[in-house]
Enzyme design. Structure first.
Site, PDB file in Angstrom:
ATOM      1  N   GLU A 142       0.838  -1.191   0.000  1.00 18.22           N
ATOM      2  CA  GLU A 142       0.000   0.000   0.000  1.00 18.22           C
ATOM      3  C   GLU A 142       0.883   1.255   0.000  1.00 18.22           C
ATOM      4  OE1 GLU A 142      -3.823   1.584   2.666  1.00 18.22           O
ATOM      5  OE2 GLU A 142      -2.435   0.116   3.492  1.00 18.22           O
ATOM      6  N   LYS A 183      -9.312   2.187  -2.595  1.00 17.96           N
ATOM      7  CA  LYS A 183      -9.652   1.556  -1.318  1.00 17.96           C
ATOM      8  C   LYS A 183     -11.043   1.991  -0.859  1.00 17.96           C
ATOM      9  CE  LYS A 183      -7.498   0.921   3.267  1.00 17.96           C
ATOM     10  NZ  LYS A 183      -6.328   1.350   4.081  1.00 17.96           N
ATOM     11  N   CYS A 229      -5.486  -3.498   2.104  1.00 19.30           N
ATOM     12  CA  CYS A 229      -5.343  -3.458   3.564  1.00 19.30           C
ATOM     13  C   CYS A 229      -6.645  -3.761   4.299  1.00 19.30           C
ATOM     14  CB  CYS A 229      -4.755  -2.111   3.961  1.00 19.30           C
ATOM     15  SG  CYS A 229      -4.074  -2.049   5.628  1.00 19.30           S
TER      16      CYS A 229
END
Length: 278
Positions: free
Chosen positions: A50, A119, A153
C-alpha cells in the site's frame, strides 16, 4: 511449479525509517530493482505494498505527492514493467477532481494499465483524514489465465468484500497493505481464513520499517485456497515468491464446497430482519 501456474513476486519494501521520509524517486528505484530481480527469478508479476510509490504515514506530503492515475509515477513504473518484462502492482495517492484516493494500480508487461482500484474501507484517522473512499468494490484483471482481484489493507478484514470477489470469479486476490503493530493477527490468522472461506489464493503484501509513530509488522504472505501458507516474510525488507494456479482453485473448490453450499435463500431474509431492527 505446475505448467498452469503463475509465479508471483511479493516485495515487502522498501524499508522505511522512522525519522526520515523516503523520496518518491528512491521508492521507485527500490520497486524497479525488485521488479528486475523478480523477473529474473521467473515471476510474471510483482506485487508491492500500500502506498509503495510515495510513502503512507507521511503527513501533508501525502497530498503533495498525489497525482492522476496516468501521471509521472505511472510513467516511471510502466517503463520498469516494459524493461523488466513483468507486470507490477503498486500503491499511490490518486488525485481525481480534487479528491485523493488510496489507490492501487496494475501495469502490464506492455506498459499499459490493467486495473486501478480505490480503497473502499478506510481505516482510522490516517485514511479518513487523507482519502476519499472508493465506490467500486470489485476491480480485477486477467493475467496468464488467472482471474485476479484487488483489495487494499483494511478491505480484506471484511468478509463481505472478499466474498464479493469470489462471486465475481476472482481466483487470486491481491492485497497490498500497510499493517502496523499490534495487528499482526490480521496477517497470521484473518488472511488465511479469508482464503479458505472464499476458496481463492490471497497474497497480502505489507510495508516494513517505521513511519512517524507507526511500526509496520511485515509478515507478508501467500495463502492457497485451503488456507495453507505458501510463503511468509519476516519483519524486514524481503522479496518472496509463490505460485498461483486456476486449476488449484478449481480443485480446492470441488473438495471444499462452501461457496456452493451457502443458503442464499436464507441470507436475504436475514438481512431484511436486521435492517428492520435498525
Amino acid at each position: 511449479m505446475n505448467v498452469d501456474s503463475l509465479r508471483v513476486g511479493l516485495f515487502q519494501g522498501p524499508l522505511t525509517a522512522k525519522d526520515a521520509v523516503a523520496s518518491v524517486q528512491s521508492n521507485l528505484e527500490a520497486i524497479g530493482e525488485a521488479a528486475h530481480v523478480a523477473a529474473a527469478s521467473g515471476a510474471s508479476i510483482l506485487v508491492t505494498p500500500e502506498m509503495s510509490a510515495t510513502g503512507y504515514n507521511i503527513g501533508g506530503l501525502l497530498r503533495a505527492r498525489a497525482e492522476v492515475a496516468d501521471g509521472p509515477i505511472f510513467d516511471a513504473v510502466a517503463a520498469v514493467a516494459v524493461s523488466a518484462g513483468i507486470a507490477i502492482v503498486y500503491g499511490y495517492p490518486e488525485l481525481s477532481d480534487g479528491d485523493v484516493y488510496n489507490s492501487v494500480q496494475v501495469i502490464g508487461r506492455d506498459g499499459f494499465s490493467l486495473a486501478n482500484y480505490r480503497k473502499t474501507h478506510l481505516f482510522g484517522a490516517l485514511d479518513r483524514e487523507n482519502f476519499t473512499p472508493g465506490d467500486t468494490l470489485v476491480a480485477g484483471f486477467d493475467l496468464d489465465g488467472i482471474r485476479c482481484g484487488l483489495l487494499t489493507c483494511y478491505d480484506v478484514e471484511f468478509p463481505e468484500a472478499v466474498r464479493a470477489h469470489a462471486d465475481a470469479g476472482t481466483q487470486w486476490l491481491i492485497v497490498p497493505t500497510g499493517l502496523m503493530a499490534p495487528f499482526e493477527h490480521i496477517a497470521q490468522q484473518v488472511v488465511p481464513a479469508r482464503a479458505y472461506e472464499s476458496q481463492m489464493f490471497v497474497t497480502y503484501v505489507n510495508r516494513c520499517g517505521s513511519e512517524s509513530e507507526l511500526t509496520y509488522c511485515g509478515l507478508s504472505c501467500a495463502i492457497d485456497p485451503t488456507g495453507r501458507e505458501l510463503a511468509r516474510a519476516g519483519a524486514e525488507q524481503e522479496l518472496i515468491f509463490a505460485d498461483v494456479s486456476a486449476a488449484e482453485v478449481a480443485r480446492s473448490r470441488s473438495v471444499n464446497t462452501h461457496l456452493d453450499d451457502r443458503r442464499l435463500d436464507l441470507y436475504p431474509a436475514y438481512r431484511s430482519r436486521r435492517e428492520g431492527r435498525r
